[in-house]
Design an enzyme around this catalytic site. Structure first.
Site, PDB file in Angstrom:
ATOM      1  N   ALA A 111       0.898  -1.223  -0.167  1.00  0.00           N
ATOM      2  CA  ALA A 111      -0.148  -0.220   0.203  1.00  0.00           C
ATOM      3  C   ALA A 111       0.813   1.224   0.015  1.00  0.00           C
ATOM      4  O   ALA A 111       2.075   1.174   0.523  1.00  0.00           O
ATOM      5  CB  ALA A 111      -1.064   0.049   1.479  1.00  0.00           C
ATOM      6  N   ASP A 112       0.375   2.171  -0.709  1.00  0.00           N
ATOM      7  CA  ASP A 112       1.182   3.707  -0.664  1.00  0.00           C
ATOM      8  C   ASP A 112       1.217   3.979   0.726  1.00  0.00           C
ATOM      9  O   ASP A 112       0.332   3.679   1.484  1.00  0.00           O
ATOM     10  CB  ASP A 112       0.362   4.614  -1.685  1.00  0.00           C
ATOM     11  CG  ASP A 112       1.388   5.533  -2.113  1.00  0.00           C
ATOM     12  OD1 ASP A 112       2.457   5.763  -1.634  1.00  0.00           O
ATOM     13  OD2 ASP A 112       1.024   6.130  -3.129  1.00  0.00           O
ATOM     14  N   CYS A 113       2.134   5.051   0.875  1.00  0.00           N
ATOM     15  CA  CYS A 113       2.335   5.410   2.425  1.00  0.00           C
ATOM     16  C   CYS A 113       1.091   6.248   2.868  1.00  0.00           C
ATOM     17  O   CYS A 113       0.632   6.810   2.349  1.00  0.00           O
ATOM     18  CB  CYS A 113       3.709   6.471   2.242  1.00  0.00           C
ATOM     19  SG  CYS A 113       5.123   5.957   1.691  1.00  0.00           S
ATOM     20  N   SER A 134      -1.751   5.060   3.191  1.00  0.00           N
ATOM     21  CA  SER A 134      -2.984   4.879   2.562  1.00  0.00           C
ATOM     22  C   SER A 134      -3.751   4.140   3.630  1.00  0.00           C
ATOM     23  O   SER A 134      -5.135   4.062   3.257  1.00  0.00           O
ATOM     24  CB  SER A 134      -2.524   4.249   1.075  1.00  0.00           C
ATOM     25  OG  SER A 134      -2.021   2.804   1.297  1.00  0.00           O
TER      26      SER A 134
END
Length: 787
Positions: free
Chosen positions: A327-329, A331
């Site tokens: 997952a993106d930071c 997120s």
């Protein structure tokens, strides 16, 4: 401990577990981003140290006072899957949870050290992620042009070679204790709208080009020579681990108060399959990438990082990902606070077995990297392999190959060396250094710089006496107070080069544009300098997205225009070399340059690619927009001229159907011919047929040069809702003056002639398809029939 503290801890744990449950992968909670972790996949790291160890080194376990025989995950005779399963099974639940963030804390009890997963390598090593850092012992890394310019070369081998150079420097920094081996790059979102701030990171607007770039760059980063066709892809060795991001339908950052953290991308199944997902599919299937990152936004109401259809079914099962999903930071926090998804603060549950499976994906990747067993062929890499002469020259070559010549009235370029002893070099980018590097390079808060900067001033100083005036205090050019000195040097110099454009203060992550104009007083600066110039005037534009410079295109006093993207550390030399003819430009625009009023016709937040007549929205990208442009996708001039001749081509394709293959209907416009069998689902076809064409490219000018041959297809006339044309193949070829070369294309029929219907189904239509080479230099039909 207070009850509130316990509740907070419980919520954090449940958030982690929900993330694992939804993605069956690996999710990141952004932690300690500025804190340097001194355990990067091994024990205590000393900067500059070259004698490192690996996890399953028997001597290391002996030093730790542990019996290595008690840990089957260190048994090299076992498969990586079995070893990873054993490793996870030996952890407590508490230890497992501590491995789920980008900073994995390890488990000292079983000899597992800490590891920082987050490093970046978008166009060279970066210290933006905490996994890579620079100090006095390792202060630099090669900074290549940003992807939007590198893509403009349309040179697959270049893309791959840059990936190899970056991964070599990554391995060297790993050996020196300054980096991990997992890099969350490249960005492969399609540049749907010119206002998006992160176009700088992307390979442009065409999903086929984006996917081809992704596969080549990822192969350069990951492939260990000799193992590219490894039979068991789950065991295939990795040089470094790449990550294709951000999946999916992500291209709104911060536009008029609409932020990526809360944006819900309303996307049709057609656009999702045809445009937004295609580069990711190519990255996984053709590039064999070992990680995919999901994005912040929602897709049709569901957070991308919480959609099992997208992540589990599509990425892991349909495309067969051999690796992990991240997952993106922040997120996951975004999912809770911004999307308010499933009221996760209240209650959720997940089986520990799902956590185990996700951790196994992670440790298999680390084993493939050699972090557990070592990777002897890279042990010798060190500081001499970083910023090597070879890599610096590669950065310069990438910039030269990508720069696009947009205007060249009366063949004014190249300027003859020695004919123009004095040069006025003016504009807000005339002395650009950090601006050429773009983003995801070096965090200004931390040490680390490119190997060197060759600014435009530096580059032009090797061709003449430079008279410099900025003309603006910065790229926003808030007033005209500095225009006068720029005009003055132009009146007294033999030639004038204006270096203008935009930078990260205008287009960047978390910063979308509102218009397509040059900022502030830049237009005034350019016009006044051009009107006053004593000699020829060349305008150079630095930008990622297109800029409406119609005024310069139509101004006869501006004789030539170049687009240089953000050309990296060697950018100034590359620009000068092209203007003075040391290199013949061959780059092509990877995005459409729209006229300024284009953005007044539709909001950035409208996700559809096709025109929306009900709202008056035009189409997006060259595939669906047929209105006027400043410069079209694929545009680029040369100092020579090339002629095309079709030497051979397939004109008819006949496919015999079985009783299990059924015709699919397609909507046709009234009054156009509709075949009795309009189309067949591509999933029902073997898709092993290819059509061929041979194109002779003749250089009829007097200069050697590179030519990018672009091949497009058009579907049969009358099909409703499909593309205008679609790029299906491209090839860059060097042709010496007065000679010719013949390029052979063999294109898969389904990939080259297929379309996607309104339900997201991939279909192969029957009828008369049209093949277009270049700007229409060659046009011929291919008749596809079913029997």
């Amino acid at each position: 401990m207070h009850a509130k503290q316990l509740q907070a801890m419980a919520r954090t744990l449940l958030t982690f577990l929900l993330c694992i449950y939804l993605t069956l992968a690996f999710c990141v909670i952004y932690t300690d981003a500025r804190k340097r972790v001194t355990k990067i996949g091994r024990d205590t790291v000393t900067p500059g140290r070259s004698n490192f160890t690996y996890i399953c080194d028997p001597a290391r376990y002996a030093q730790l006072g542990l019996d290595i025989k008690s840990f089957p995950f260190c048994d090299k005779k076992l498969s990586y899957q079995v070893r990873a399963r054993d490793l996870v099974s030996q952890m407590t639940l508490y230890e497992k949870v501590r491995q789920l963030g980008n900073r994995a804390y390890g488990a000292p009890r079983i000899g597992l050290p800490e590891y920082e997963w987050w490093s970046e390598a978008l166009h060279g090593l970066s210290n933006v992620g905490p996994g890579t850092f620079f100090d006095d012992s390792v202060a630099h890394a090669t900074s290549f042009p940003t992807p939007i310019l590198t893509t403009a070369s349309f040179n697959e081998s270049l893309w791959n070679t840059i990936g190899k150079a970056v991964s070599t420097e990554a391995r060297a920094l790993y050996n020196l204790g300054h980096a991990g081996l997992t890099f969350w790059s490249p960005t492969i979102n399609v540049a749907r709208d010119p206002r998006w701030g992160r176009i700088i990171e992307t390979p442009g607007e065409d999903p086929f080009v984006v996917g081809t770039y992704a596969a080549n760059y990822v192969r350069g980063l990951q492939d260990v020579e000799g193992t590219e066709h490894f039979k068991d892809l789950n065991s295939r060795p990795l040089k470094v681990s790449a990550c294709c991001k951000h999946f999916t339908a992500y291209d709104v950052d911060n536009w008029k108060g609409v932020e990526r953290y809360s944006f819900d991308a309303k996307v049709t199944e057609q656009d999702l399959a045809e445009t937004f997902n295609r580069p990711f599919q190519m990255c996984v299937e053709n590039g064999d990438v070992s990680s995919v990152m999901c994005s912040y936004n929602r897709v049709n109401g569901i957070p991308a990082c919480a959609d099992p259809k997208l992540l589990k079914q599509t990425v892991r099962e349909d495309w067969n990902l051999h690796g992990y999903i991240v997952a993106d930071c922040d997120s996951i926090e975004v999912m809770i606070k911004n999307h308010k998804w499933l009221n996760v603060d209240n209650e959720t549950a997940v089986r520990e077995a799902l956590v185990d499976r996700s951790l196994q994906y992670l440790y298999v990747v680390l084993m493939r990297l050699g972090i557990f067993d070592g990777h002897s062929q890279y042990n010798s890499l060190g500081i001499n392999d970083v910023c090597s002469n070879e890599h610096i020259e590669l950065a310069a070559e990438a910039a030269r190959e990508g720069i696009v010549l947009l205007k060249n009235d009366n063949g004014i370029l190249p300027l003859a060396t020695g004919k123009y002893p004095s040069l006025a070099v003016v504009g807000p980018h005339a002395n650009a250094s950090t601006a050429m590097i773009g983003n995801y390079a070096f965090d200004p808060w931390n040490k680390g710089t490119p190997c060197r900067y060759i600014t435009p001033l530096n580059g032009f100083s090797s061709y003449g006496r430079v008279n410099y005036a900025a003309g603006c205090s910065n790229v926003k050019c808030p007033d005209g107070s500095l225009i006068g000195p720029a005009v003055q040097v132009a009146t007294t110099s033999d030639a004038t080069i204006i270096v203008a454009g935009i930078d990260l203060s205008i287009e960047a992550e978390s910063r979308d544009r509102l218009d397509l104009f040059l900022p502030g007083k830049q237009t005034d600066l350019i016009n006044q300098v051009a009107n006053a110039s004593k000699g020829p005037v060349v305008l150079v534009i630095m930008s990622a997205g297109g800029v409406d410079i119609s005024f310069a295109k139509n101004n006869p006093k501006i004789h030539a225009i170049l687009w240089s993207g953000y050309p990296g550390e060697e950018g100034g030399q590359a620009i000068a070399d092209i203007i003075f003819g040391k290199y013949n430009p061959g780059g092509r625009l990877p995005v459409t340059w729209y006229q300024a009023d284009y953005v007044d016709k539709l909001p950035l937040t409208s996700m559809q690619l096709r025109p929306d007549d009900s709202n008056g929205y035009p189409g997006r990208t060259y595939k669906f927009f047929d209105g006027p442009t400043v410069f079209p996708f694929g545009y680029g001039l040369s100092y020579t001229k090339f002629n095309y001749t079709l030497k051979a081509a397939t004109n008819r394709l006949q496919i015999k159907l079985t009783k299990f293959q059924h015709c699919r209907d397609l909507p046709y416009k009234n009054g156009t011919f509709k075949p009795s069998c309009p189309a067949i689902a591509i999933d029902d076809l073997r898709c092993n047929k290819k059509f061929k064409l041979a194109v002779e490219v003749k250089n009829v000018g007097n200069r050697d040069g590179d030519e990018v041959v672009l091949v497009y297809s058009q579907p049969p006339v009358g099909i409703v809702g499909t593309h205008i044309k679609n790029l299906i193949a491209f090839q860059k070829v060097f042709v010496a003056a007065g000679t010719s070369k013949t390029i052979q294309f063999a294109i898969n029929t389904c990939q080259g002639l297929g379309i996607v219907d309104s339900y997201g189904n991939a279909l192969l239509p029957s009828g008369a398809h049209t093949i277009i080479v270049g700007d229409g230099a060659i046009v011929f039909p291919i008749q596809l029939t079913y029997r």
